[in-house]
Motif scaffolding. Structure first.
Motif, PDB file in Angstrom:
ATOM      1  N   ALA A 228       1.051  49.106  96.508  1.00 31.06           N
ATOM      2  CA  ALA A 228       0.172  49.293  97.650  1.00 31.06           C
ATOM      3  C   ALA A 228       0.374  48.166  98.662  1.00 31.06           C
ATOM      4  O   ALA A 228      -0.114  47.063  98.473  1.00 31.06           O
ATOM      5  N   PRO A 229       1.147  48.413  99.729  1.00 27.40           N
ATOM      6  CA  PRO A 229       1.423  47.379 100.708  1.00 27.40           C
ATOM      7  C   PRO A 229       0.154  46.871 101.382  1.00 27.40           C
ATOM      8  O   PRO A 229      -0.763  47.627 101.651  1.00 27.40           O
ATOM      9  N   LYS A 230       0.113  45.574 101.669  1.00 29.87           N
ATOM     10  CA  LYS A 230      -1.003  44.990 102.380  1.00 29.87           C
ATOM     11  C   LYS A 230      -0.747  45.097 103.882  1.00 29.87           C
ATOM     12  O   LYS A 230       0.310  45.524 104.319  1.00 29.87           O
ATOM     13  N   SER A 231      -1.739  44.693 104.669  1.00 26.72           N
ATOM     14  CA  SER A 231      -1.588  44.715 106.123  1.00 26.72           C
ATOM     15  C   SER A 231      -0.523  43.711 106.538  1.00 26.72           C
ATOM     16  O   SER A 231      -0.460  42.596 106.013  1.00 26.72           O
ATOM     17  N   MET A 232       0.301  44.096 107.503  1.00 25.81           N
ATOM     18  CA  MET A 232       1.366  43.216 107.973  1.00 25.81           C
ATOM     19  C   MET A 232       0.797  42.114 108.857  1.00 25.81           C
ATOM     20  O   MET A 232      -0.003  42.378 109.746  1.00 25.81           O
ATOM     21  N   THR A 233       1.200  40.889 108.597  1.00 24.31           N
ATOM     22  CA  THR A 233       0.757  39.759 109.402  1.00 24.31           C
ATOM     23  C   THR A 233       1.846  39.389 110.412  1.00 24.31           C
ATOM     24  O   THR A 233       2.988  39.871 110.331  1.00 24.31           O
ATOM     25  N   THR A 234       1.493  38.509 111.348  1.00 20.52           N
ATOM     26  CA  THR A 234       2.479  38.033 112.318  1.00 20.52           C
ATOM     27  C   THR A 234       3.617  37.317 111.602  1.00 20.52           C
ATOM     28  O   THR A 234       4.795  37.463 111.967  1.00 20.52           O
ATOM     29  N   ARG A 235       3.271  36.555 110.571  1.00 17.67           N
ATOM     30  CA  ARG A 235       4.293  35.845 109.803  1.00 17.67           C
ATOM     31  C   ARG A 235       5.247  36.834 109.131  1.00 17.67           C
ATOM     32  O   ARG A 235       6.454  36.604 109.085  1.00 17.67           O
ATOM     33  N   ASP A 236       4.707  37.930 108.615  1.00 16.01           N
ATOM     34  CA  ASP A 236       5.552  38.953 107.993  1.00 16.01           C
ATOM     35  C   ASP A 236       6.518  39.551 109.011  1.00 16.01           C
ATOM     36  O   ASP A 236       7.699  39.769 108.720  1.00 16.01           O
ATOM     37  N   LEU A 237       6.015  39.803 110.213  1.00 17.47           N
ATOM     38  CA  LEU A 237       6.858  40.389 111.255  1.00 17.47           C
ATOM     39  C   LEU A 237       7.963  39.426 111.665  1.00 17.47           C
ATOM     40  O   LEU A 237       9.118  39.833 111.862  1.00 17.47           O
ATOM     41  N   LEU A 238       7.628  38.141 111.766  1.00 18.00           N
ATOM     42  CA  LEU A 238       8.633  37.136 112.120  1.00 18.00           C
ATOM     43  C   LEU A 238       9.693  37.023 111.033  1.00 18.00           C
ATOM     44  O   LEU A 238      10.886  36.860 111.313  1.00 18.00           O
ATOM     45  N   THR A 239       9.262  37.113 109.767  1.00 16.53           N
ATOM     46  CA  THR A 239      10.213  37.064 108.650  1.00 16.53           C
ATOM     47  C   THR A 239      11.071  38.311 108.619  1.00 16.53           C
ATOM     48  O   THR A 239      12.283  38.248 108.393  1.00 16.53           O
ATOM     49  N   LEU A 240      10.447  39.451 108.862  1.00 17.63           N
ATOM     50  CA  LEU A 240      11.159  40.723 108.821  1.00 17.63           C
ATOM     51  C   LEU A 240      12.243  40.787 109.890  1.00 17.63           C
ATOM     52  O   LEU A 240      13.327  41.346 109.666  1.00 17.63           O
TER      53      LEU A 240
ATOM     54  N   ASP B  80      16.987  41.039  96.951  1.00 14.36           N
ATOM     55  CA  ASP B  80      16.078  39.989  97.408  1.00 14.36           C
ATOM     56  C   ASP B  80      14.981  39.723  96.388  1.00 14.36           C
ATOM     57  O   ASP B  80      14.504  38.589  96.258  1.00 14.36           O
ATOM     58  N   SER B  81      14.570  40.764  95.659  1.00 10.67           N
ATOM     59  CA  SER B  81      13.510  40.591  94.666  1.00 10.67           C
ATOM     60  C   SER B  81      13.976  39.777  93.468  1.00 10.67           C
ATOM     61  O   SER B  81      13.153  39.311  92.677  1.00 10.67           O
ATOM     62  N   ARG B  82      15.299  39.578  93.332  1.00 10.98           N
ATOM     63  CA  ARG B  82      15.834  38.832  92.195  1.00 10.98           C
ATOM     64  C   ARG B  82      16.119  37.371  92.527  1.00 10.98           C
ATOM     65  O   ARG B  82      16.420  36.590  91.625  1.00 10.98           O
ATOM     66  N   MET B  83      16.052  37.008  93.802  1.00 11.94           N
ATOM     67  CA  MET B  83      16.373  35.640  94.204  1.00 11.94           C
ATOM     68  C   MET B  83      15.110  34.879  94.586  1.00 11.94           C
ATOM     69  O   MET B  83      14.272  35.397  95.336  1.00 11.94           O
ATOM     70  N   GLN B  84      15.001  33.660  94.100  1.00 17.23           N
ATOM     71  CA  GLN B  84      13.817  32.847  94.329  1.00 17.23           C
ATOM     72  C   GLN B  84      13.574  32.607  95.812  1.00 17.23           C
ATOM     73  O   GLN B  84      12.433  32.635  96.290  1.00 17.23           O
ATOM     74  N   ARG B  85      14.646  32.396  96.566  1.00 15.15           N
ATOM     75  CA  ARG B  85      14.505  32.069  97.989  1.00 15.15           C
ATOM     76  C   ARG B  85      14.147  33.261  98.859  1.00 15.15           C
ATOM     77  O   ARG B  85      13.783  33.108 100.019  1.00 15.15           O
ATOM     78  N   THR B  86      14.210  34.485  98.319  1.00 19.06           N
ATOM     79  CA  THR B  86      13.927  35.672  99.132  1.00 19.06           C
ATOM     80  C   THR B  86      12.865  36.602  98.546  1.00 19.06           C
ATOM     81  O   THR B  86      12.463  37.555  99.208  1.00 19.06           O
ATOM     82  N   LEU B  87      12.417  36.349  97.325  1.00 20.25           N
ATOM     83  CA  LEU B  87      11.510  37.305  96.682  1.00 20.25           C
ATOM     84  C   LEU B  87      10.152  37.402  97.364  1.00 20.25           C
ATOM     85  O   LEU B  87       9.412  38.383  97.186  1.00 20.25           O
ATOM     86  N   ASP B  88       9.803  36.391  98.196  1.00 20.69           N
ATOM     87  CA  ASP B  88       8.515  36.447  98.897  1.00 20.69           C
ATOM     88  C   ASP B  88       8.634  37.065 100.289  1.00 20.69           C
ATOM     89  O   ASP B  88       7.675  37.065 101.064  1.00 20.69           O
ATOM     90  N   ARG B  89       9.800  37.627 100.601  1.00 24.40           N
ATOM     91  CA  ARG B  89       9.938  38.311 101.879  1.00 24.40           C
ATOM     92  C   ARG B  89       9.014  39.538 101.907  1.00 24.40           C
ATOM     93  O   ARG B  89       8.617  40.047 100.853  1.00 24.40           O
ATOM     94  N   PRO B  90       8.636  40.031 103.082  1.00 24.04           N
ATOM     95  CA  PRO B  90       7.657  41.120 103.177  1.00 24.04           C
ATOM     96  C   PRO B  90       7.988  42.373 102.370  1.00 24.04           C
ATOM     97  O   PRO B  90       7.088  42.980 101.780  1.00 24.04           O
TER      98      PRO B  90
END
Length: 308
Positions: free
Chosen positions: A5-17, A73-83
């Motif tokens: 269940a995706p959460k609401s997109m934040t400005t930070r998420d959009l900048l990362t995306l 990306d879900s397997r790498m520590q540096r990218t798993l927190d991406r949106p």
């Protein structure tokens, strides 16, 4: 683990995306390409529209790239927190954003700039998304292909500076814009610069890339010999490149060569240290050198250029 269940997109998420910080490089190099080709007293609105189009395309490419790499990306520590891998943004929402940004970029450039800039932007998107991104899990040559897509934005600016076709001219594609000495210089500069830059990153994070399933030159190069040799070779190539715009007839002032050779020589020194002593510290120094080298050489290129 990807949330259902995706959460609401934040400005930070959009900048990362949209990889906002990386996309800033596209803005800068597009500007430089436009500035170097444009005559004195050029149309600032044309520059504005060129940068807007290339930036939107960079944002769109970043979104689609992450959409295609959710699982790695879900397997790498540096990218798993991406949106996307974290589940904060749904794939369908990302697809819509990527499609809107990319289409808007191409339409905007076609209408407000010219077909050459739009075509180069379409080529950039195609190489980045349909060749480079899939190739990352198949062959180490992906770094070279990625460097091609990364070297095209200054050409978008270069072509954009030519403006629309003169009134009354039959529609045609101006291929000659792509082979002008300044355009070739900028393309090769960005291409060569990216390789020591990304090779240093690849080697420092080789364990992460292996976890993600990406095939990189540094993956099986624990001692760093192969990676550092390639980085050094491309760094040396930047030194040789500095002679090209001067002797190919590009409009450079006589003093371009000394600072240009000094900067490229500095890059070579750091690449040589990495080659002689391949370890994280020397790779990191080379990486930070590349971050300073590019704005330095672009500034010298701008200051030494003689506008018609």
């Amino acid at each position: 683990m990807i949330e259902s269940a995706p959460k609401s997109m934040t400005t930070r998420d959009l900048l990362t995306l949209t990889k906002f910080r990386l996309s800033a490089l596209v803005i800068v190099t597009t500007f430089v390409g436009f500035w170097l080709r444009a005559p004195k007293g050029f149309d600032f609105w044309l520059l504005f529209h060129t940068i807007i189009g290339s930036t939107l395309a960079a944002f769109g490419a970043a979104v689609f790239n992450q959409l295609m790499e959710i699982e790695p990306d879900s397997r790498m520590q540096r990218t798993l927190d991406r949106p996307l891998p974290s589940g904060r943004v749904s794939p369908s929402a990302a697809f819509g954003i990527g499609w809107l940004l990319s289409a808007w970029a191409l339409i905007h450039l076609t209408i407000q700039v010219n077909m050459e800039a739009a075509a180069l932007t379409a080529l950039t998107l195609a190489v980045y998304l349909f060749i480079y991104t899939p190739l990352k899990r198949q062959s180490a040559t992906n770094t070279l292909v990625g460097a091609v897509s990364g070297a095209l934005p200054p050409l978008i600016g270069w072509a954009g500076a030519a403006g629309p076709l003169p009134a009354g001219t039959a529609p045609h594609f101006r291929w000659e814009l792509m082979i002008e000495p300044g355009a070739i210089y900028l393309f090769l500069l960005l291409f060569l610069w990216q390789l020591p830059h990304f090779l240093a990153i690849n080697w420092m994070y080789r364990d992460e890339y292996r976890k993600g399933g990406f095939v990189m030159l540094a993956n099986d190069d624990e001692q760093g010999a192969r990676t550092s040799q390639h980085a050094l070779a491309y760094a040396v190539s930047t030194v040789l490149l500095m002679f090209y715009p001067v002797y190919a007839g590009a409009a450079y002032a006589w003093w371009f060569l000394p600072p240009a050779l000094l900067l490229s020589g500095w890059l070579c020194v750091l690449a040589l240290r990495f080659n002689r002593q391949p370890e994280r510290a020397t790779a990191r120094k080379l990486f930070f050198c590349t971050l300073m080298y590019l704005p330095g050489i672009l500034t010298v290129s701008i200051l030494a250029w003689k506008h018609a």
